[in-house]
Design an enzyme around this catalytic site. Structure first.
Site, PDB file in Angstrom:
ATOM      1  N   ASP A 324       2.824   7.037 -48.128  1.00 33.93           N
ATOM      2  CA  ASP A 324       2.491   5.796 -48.782  1.00 33.93           C
ATOM      3  C   ASP A 324       1.723   5.888 -50.278  1.00 33.93           C
ATOM      4  OD1 ASP A 324       2.097   2.771 -48.238  1.00 33.93           O
ATOM      5  OD2 ASP A 324      -0.006   3.303 -48.628  1.00 33.93           O
ATOM      6  N   GLU A 360       7.069   7.280 -51.144  1.00 37.10           N
ATOM      7  CA  GLU A 360       7.014   6.145 -51.785  1.00 37.10           C
ATOM      8  C   GLU A 360       6.357   6.263 -53.177  1.00 37.10           C
ATOM      9  OE1 GLU A 360       5.391   1.596 -50.696  1.00 37.10           O
ATOM     10  OE2 GLU A 360       4.086   3.208 -50.618  1.00 37.10           O
TER      11      GLU A 360
END
Length: 660
Positions: A324, A360
């Site tokens: 993330d 990401e």
């Protein structure tokens, strides 16, 4: 006698347990032991052992022992120091905790004892079980799912395990994944998190888990059996040929901003674990939007991140990781560095180097957007493809070229530095944003139930509603939405590179227009298995089978002129004017490929009509057997009438040596 621990963590020995914790600025450290009821049984001073480590060997204790730390030093938040011995601190290296984290205002109040508020760390011994590894194919199918969302309403999963990691091992769940041809399930965070402090007054809880406090311990609410429960689920999925990817958050912690709690990192050494402003150490740099940013370039933090990843590989057989806000992993004070020591350490660690790594590739810090900039073999979430596919099917003008690039693996993004293959993870919907169905049913976000007066979530979703906002009994509108869902899914499955499907999108599940459902641990995010669109599920499974049948889709090297032809509906090759035509509604992609099982050469024609009217396509001149619909419709046809808002595939088997 064993050598003492030379880095933080807990080691179980025959004589007892050795504890070690890191702090550069603490003046002292205390180990606190607790019984299973939470009562403190001992307070033991730890020795400063050099290398900024505090260490203590405790004879006679065994796995299952509860413990925590108290750090001594200066309480001076204006200079980045938050030492308060009244605060019980979770061990960053804890593998299990005895209960969930919960926010309390007293967690940030100096001098208030928090032993009754903070979870106790639990001593866990290493596992000797090796459950193997499932390789994720370069162009494989990832199924993104939250543990609770996937299983809470599944009628075949026993109620006692619904919403837990153990439910992932249930045959009904595995059978569904196998039906869809899933290569790997990507789990939203399963490590222990703290609900954001503004949620409790609203009666809401965090449903996604992107707010961890420590990075190894599993969330007791979804994994009450700890690492053994995760290991059992992974083992069952591996036996079905399905890999497991964990979505992990190393960019921030749930201790939040300066008004957040002192629970672990902040109390052990705020100035080590978090990135602070150079000119004002009271300021927590917020490149994440979550109140703080982990100092991933610090050598100790780097070691901690790598050790966390190794833990999940060696103790649970995890096959890959999605990071993330991954630029934080490569951030220095000067900005993101794709050659950073932390990224290098992850990719070159002997335990990790054969695992799938997915970034990401953006955060909200300065210069935070880095799609295409991560070092190989990192795969990267591709939001450009996501948005371009959405805009194409919404009907935006001049999107034909962007669609072709998306189908081709985004070579303009991933061909930098001489790279010859895509590292794209193509997706149209993910946990963050509209579900696939909601893209076709809502123009506007509907997030009022999040308690922020509909201010949260993205305002532009490149969505459309087919004439009615939200749910409707109008069968014409519903049929159009079903058409659009079939076309969107087909577009995803014929794209080159890895692809990701959000759980529930295969069955047309809705989130009622909520595009930021992080705090909706309820029927808004739970998959409604009873009302899944069975025909759409079957359509998704057929698309997945076709993707696996023909090598061209799962290959990742960039197309050459020998691999693909781009044609107009009349069968002529697209020219510049065609690509630039704002009103272009149709496109043919003719591919040279082989069948994966037989190796037989084949031509595929992918026909795309986003228009509202039927379109006639002329296929290239056929060889002996002619073109055959892969949907089992027309056989041997050259002129194809393609329904509006649809994608269709045709194949022609070639003789050896023939090309398109």
């Amino acid at each position: 006698m064993s050598e003492p621990l030379k880095k933080p963590g807990v080691r179980v020995l025959d004589r007892g347990v050795e504890f070690s914790v890191y702090s550069e600025n603490a003046t002292g450290m205390e180990l606190c032991l607790f019984d299973k009821a939470g009562a403190q049984t001992a307070k033991l001073p730890m020795a400063h052992a050099g290398g900024n480590l505090f260490r203590l060997m405790v004879d006679g204790i065994k796995p299952g022992q509860r413990y925590g730390y108290r750090a001594f030093g200066e309480w001076d938040p204006m200079n980045g120091l938050w030492f308060d011995p009244a605060k019980l601190l979770t061990d960053p290296y804890a593998r299990e905790i005895d209960r969930p984290y919960r926010y309390d205002p007293d967690l940030s109040e100096f001098g208030v004892d928090t032993a009754d508020m903070v979870p106790k760390s639990i001593v866990v011994a290493d596992s000797a079980e090796d459950i193997g590894h499932v390789d994720f194919p370069d162009g494989g199918l990832i199924y993104e799912a939250g543990v609770r969302a996937l299983t809470m309403l599944h009628p075949d999963v026993p109620k006692p395990i619904r919403g837990t990691v153990a439910a992932l091992a249930h045959p009904a769940v595995i059978d569904h994944l196998k039906k869809l041809g899933v290569d790997a399930i990507e789990l939203l965070p399963v490590t222990a998190w703290m609900d954001e402090r503004h949620l409790q007054p609203l009666g809401l809880t965090n449903a996604w888990g992107y707010n961890p406090v420590t990075f190894m311990a599993l969330e007791p609410r979804i994994c009450p059996g700890g690492i053994a429960e995760l290991r059992g689920a992974v083992k069952a999925l591996h036996e079905a040929g399905i890999g497991v990817i964990l979505d992990l958050v190393f960019n921030h912690s749930g201790e939040s901003d300066q008004f957040g709690g002192v629970v672990s990192f902040r109390g052990l050494d705020n100035a080590t674990y978090y990135r602070l402003a150079h000119d004002d150490p009271s300021v927590l740099i917020n490149d994440t939007g979550c109140g703080n940013t982990i100092a991933c370039d610090h050598p100790m933090v780097r070691c901690y991140i790598v050790d966390s990843l190794r833990h999940f590989v060696t103790e649970a057989g995890i096959d890959g990781f999605r990071f993330d806000l991954a630029p934080v992993l490569g951030r220095r004070y000067e900005g993101f560095d794709p050659d950073s020591e932390t990224l290098h350490a992850i990719l070159n660690d002997p335990v990790l180097k054969d695992r799938t790594m997915i970034a990401e590739p953006w955060d909200i810090g300065p210069g935070g957007y880095h799609l295409g900039n991560f070092p190989p073999p990192f795969l990267e979430w591709n939001d450009v493809t996501r948005d371009d596919i959405r805009k194409f099917w919404r009907g935006d003008p001049s999107m034909t070229g962007q669609l072709a690039d998306a189908l081709s693996g985004s070579s303009h993004i991933f061909s930098t530095n001489g790279q010859g293959s895509t590292r794209s993870v193509n997706f149209i919907a993910a946990h963050d944003g509209f579900s696939l169905y909601d893209l076709t049913a809502y123009v506007h976000k509907h997030n009022a139930e999040n308690g922020e007066h509909n201010r949260d979530g993205h305002d532009e979703n490149y969505s459309w509603n087919n004439g009615v906002e939200g749910e409707t009994d109008n069968e014409l509108v519903n049929n159009r939405r079903r058409q659009d869902l079939r076309a969107l899914l087909a577009t995803l499955f014929v794209s080159r590179g890895a692809i990701m499907l959000k759980a529930g999108d295969e069955g047309g599940c809705s989130q009622k227009g909520n595009n930021n459902a992080y705090c909706q641990d309820n029927e808004i995010t739970w998959l409604d298995w009873a009302h899944m669109d069975g025909e759409l599920v079957a359509h998704t499974a057929e698309l997945s089978a076709l993707r696996k049948r023909f090598a061209v889709f799962s290959q990742t090297d960039f197309f050459t002129d020998d691999d693909v032809l781009w044609l107009r509906p009349d069968g002529k090759v697209m020219d510049v004017a065609d690509w630039e035509c704002p009103e272009c509604q149709c496109l043919s992609m003719v591919l040279a490929t082989t069948e994966t099982t037989t190796g037989h050469p084949t031509r595929l024609a992918v026909l795309i009509n986003r228009g509202l009217e039927e379109a006639v396509f002329l296929l290239p001149e056929a060889h002996e057997d002619g073109w055959h619909s892969l949907a089992g419709q027309s056989q041997g046809a050259v002129e194809i009438a393609l329904a509006p808002r649809s994608v269709s595939l045709y194949a022609e088997r070639l003789n050896e040596g023939e090309t398109h």
